[in-house]
Design a protein around this motif. Structure first.
Motif, PDB file in Angstrom:
ATOM      1  N   MET A 204       0.843  -1.197   0.000  1.00  0.00           N
ATOM      2  CA  MET A 204       0.000   0.000   0.000  1.00  0.00           C
ATOM      3  C   MET A 204       0.875   1.242   0.000  1.00  0.00           C
ATOM      4  SD  MET A 204      -2.851  -1.263   2.797  1.00  0.00           S
ATOM      5  CE  MET A 204      -4.102  -0.061   2.329  1.00  0.00           C
ATOM      6  N   ASN A 205       0.372   2.316  -0.624  1.00  0.00           N
ATOM      7  CA  ASN A 205       1.155   3.550  -0.637  1.00  0.00           C
ATOM      8  C   ASN A 205       0.855   4.386   0.608  1.00  0.00           C
ATOM      9  OD1 ASN A 205      -1.254   4.933  -1.044  1.00  0.00           O
ATOM     10  ND2 ASN A 205      -0.884   5.337  -3.206  1.00  0.00           N
ATOM     11  N   PHE A 206       1.558   5.504   0.730  1.00  0.00           N
ATOM     12  CA  PHE A 206       1.471   6.336   1.918  1.00  0.00           C
ATOM     13  C   PHE A 206       0.041   6.793   2.190  1.00  0.00           C
ATOM     14  CE2 PHE A 206       1.316  10.697   3.562  1.00  0.00           C
ATOM     15  CZ  PHE A 206       1.862  10.506   4.828  1.00  0.00           C
ATOM     16  N   TYR A 207      -0.652   7.263   1.147  1.00  0.00           N
ATOM     17  CA  TYR A 207      -1.978   7.845   1.342  1.00  0.00           C
ATOM     18  C   TYR A 207      -3.009   6.788   1.725  1.00  0.00           C
ATOM     19  CZ  TYR A 207       0.063  12.034  -0.625  1.00  0.00           C
ATOM     20  OH  TYR A 207       0.851  13.126  -0.821  1.00  0.00           O
ATOM     21  N   GLU A 208      -2.859   5.567   1.224  1.00  0.00           N
ATOM     22  CA  GLU A 208      -3.786   4.500   1.582  1.00  0.00           C
ATOM     23  C   GLU A 208      -3.645   4.115   3.052  1.00  0.00           C
ATOM     24  OE1 GLU A 208      -3.967   2.351  -2.823  1.00  0.00           O
ATOM     25  OE2 GLU A 208      -2.579   1.645  -1.298  1.00  0.00           O
TER      26      GLU A 208
END
Length: 500
Positions: A204-208
């Motif tokens: 998962m990326n930072f914003y997720e």
């Protein structure tokens, strides 16, 4: 068979006619003029009587006229011009001459129109059950599709028929199943591959992850602490200092070290508490040993992500994560120039409850990525199907990117207006027919079909969930069983010599 005669002013797109017999809305007709054979569709019909007009207010006079049986009844209709049958359905350059006869379209002409290269059979014509309605598969996959209907109009059956037909082409279908309707389904043309809503945080990326940890958009200090720890945890994993199988714990440990430094910001502890809360709250979806969800997709299967046990916020994060990852993967394949890899990454996504995942009047993570895939997906082999029983609450931007529509019964005017504003090819006359559609009947239009079509959708031959519960029968049977059990016990007591 003559249906009527053109009257009044005609145009390149529509014709008014008068008839002495009642045709049906949705029937196809042909008009021959200027060396052309033009196909049209009856979109509107009116019955009237000049002697019984609305200006007469005397009831007795109306009663006398109706008893006499006046000969002034008329039938007026409107035909939408669809194109020249002999010229690939191109619109004519000259209008029809008033007085020209309109004939019912020959069945052979219609069968030729619905004979497509890669057919997806939806059903038969409402007015001609001997004519199969086949639409072209590729425009559905590349130009997206919306299936819209009020509750109980046959939406789930339509989705199931579509999925089963897609299986005939081995297309990997991915269903975001909000209510667990498809996880136990059986399709004649393919098998179901149930995917659990498990995600490894490392993918998962930072914003997720920030969204799941519940750091608010205006929490700038908390976001700064979290971002620093997020980046440091990624570096620790790369350097082998931390283990990738517990990414959230790695972030937590870095913040914990910082919190022990004298004079540290108390908001670090707030972020730690939120991470701890997220690890506990989402323990059912976080799986540090699972792979990427996209790697679980099987070709020639109905890949069902069961979201029935997660709340809307988690569903939104998972949908955005999968769509983002899929678009990124396909873009990388396109940039590499490997056409086979790009084609192998093609997926047809079906989003049930689209009004929840792509709401019209509020932002969500899933909505942003649905919009992205709707705009860009066709370039990278990603198809999208939005399914909803509440069209007015589906994001207008996403809905307007659906170049194909299957619209079953819609009664609410606001739903109708919202759908019409999102579709260039949905006329007011067709909109007016939506409330009168029976269960399983639909208006089909868009690039997948050469002409707008009134279809009786096939009944799905497999097995699925999602039908209305028969609550009355359940309780009626329960009472009946209870009475039978009491009677059985009484009979047993009688046999033992007890007398009531």
């Amino acid at each position: 068979m003559v249906v009527g005669i053109c009257v009044g002013e005609t145009s390149l797109t529509e014709v008014t006619f008068i008839s002495d017999k009642m045709p049906k809305v949705g029937e196809y007709v042909t008009i021959e003029y200027d060396g052309k054979k033009v196909l049209g569709m009856i979109e509107n019909l009116i019955r009237g009587n000049d002697a019984l007009n609305v200006d007469i207010n005397d009831f007795k006079a109306i009663q006398k006229i109706s008893r006499i049986g006046v000969e002034d009844n008329y039938i007026r209709g409107k035909v939408k011009i669809l194109g020249d049958v002999n010229d690939n359905l191109k619109l004519p350059r000259t209008p029809v001459l008033p007085g020209t006869e309109i004939n019912l379209a020959d069945g052979e002409i219609l069968k030729k129109i619905f004979n497509v290269k890669n057919p997806i059979r939806l059903g038969t014509l409402v007015n001609q059950s001997d004519v199969e309605v086949n639409v072209e598969a590729n425009p559905i996959l590349s130009r997206h599709l919306a299936i819209l209907a009020m509750t109980g109009a046959g939406k789930s059956n339509t989705v199931s028929v579509l999925i089963d037909q897609m299986m005939g082409y081995n297309v990997p279908v991915f269903v975001f199943d909000m209510h667990g309707e498809y996880k136990d389904a059986e399709f004649p043309n393919g098998s179901v591959n149930v995917i659990k809503p498990k995600v490894n945080p490392k993918f998962m990326n930072f914003y997720e992850i920030k969204k799941l940890v519940n750091i608010p958009s205006n929490g700038y200090i908390q976001e700064r602490h979290f971002r620093r720890a997020f980046n440091a945890a990624q570096k620790d994993i790369t350097d082998g200092v931390a283990h990738e199988n517990n990414f959230l714990k790695a972030i937590y440990d870095i913040l914990e070290k910082d919190s022990n430094v004298e004079g540290s910001d108390k908001q670090i502890v707030d972020v730690m508490n939120k991470i701890e809360d997220a690890m506990e709250r989402y323990s059912n979806i976080f799986d540090q040993y699972s792979g990427d969800i996209l790697s679980s997709i099987k070709m020639a299967h109905v890949n069902v992500l069961d979201l029935s046990q997660v709340d809307e916020s988690v569903a939104s994060v998972l949908v955005s994560h999968i769509l983002r990852s899929s678009l990124k993967r396909s873009k990388n394949a396109a940039n590499s120039g490997d056409k086979k890899e790009l084609m192998d990454n093609s997926v047809f996504f079906i989003l049930e409850e689209a009004h929840i995942l792509a709401p019209n009047k509020r932002d969500s993570d899933s909505k942003r990525w649905i919009q992205r895939v709707a705009r860009e997906g066709r370039k990278f082999g990603l198809g999208l199907c939005l399914v909803s029983q509440s069209p007015k609450t589906v994001d207008h931007d996403a809905l307007s990117q659906m170049n194909n529509m299957i619209i079953l019964r819609l009664v609410e005017p606001e739903d109708q207006r919202h759908v019409q504003s999102a579709s260039e090819s949905l006329s007011q006359d067709l909109i007016n027919q939506l409330p009168s559609l029976n269960v399983g009947e639909a208006i089909v239009l868009g690039l997948m079909s050469k002409v707008p079509t009134l279809v009786k959708i096939d009944e799905f031959k497999g097995r699925r969930h999602g039908d209305d519960m028969d609550i009355v029968s359940h309780f009626k049977d329960a009472v009946k069983k209870e009475q039978e059990e009491v009677k059985k016990q009484e009979d047993e007591l009688m046999d033992m010599g007890y007398d009531y």
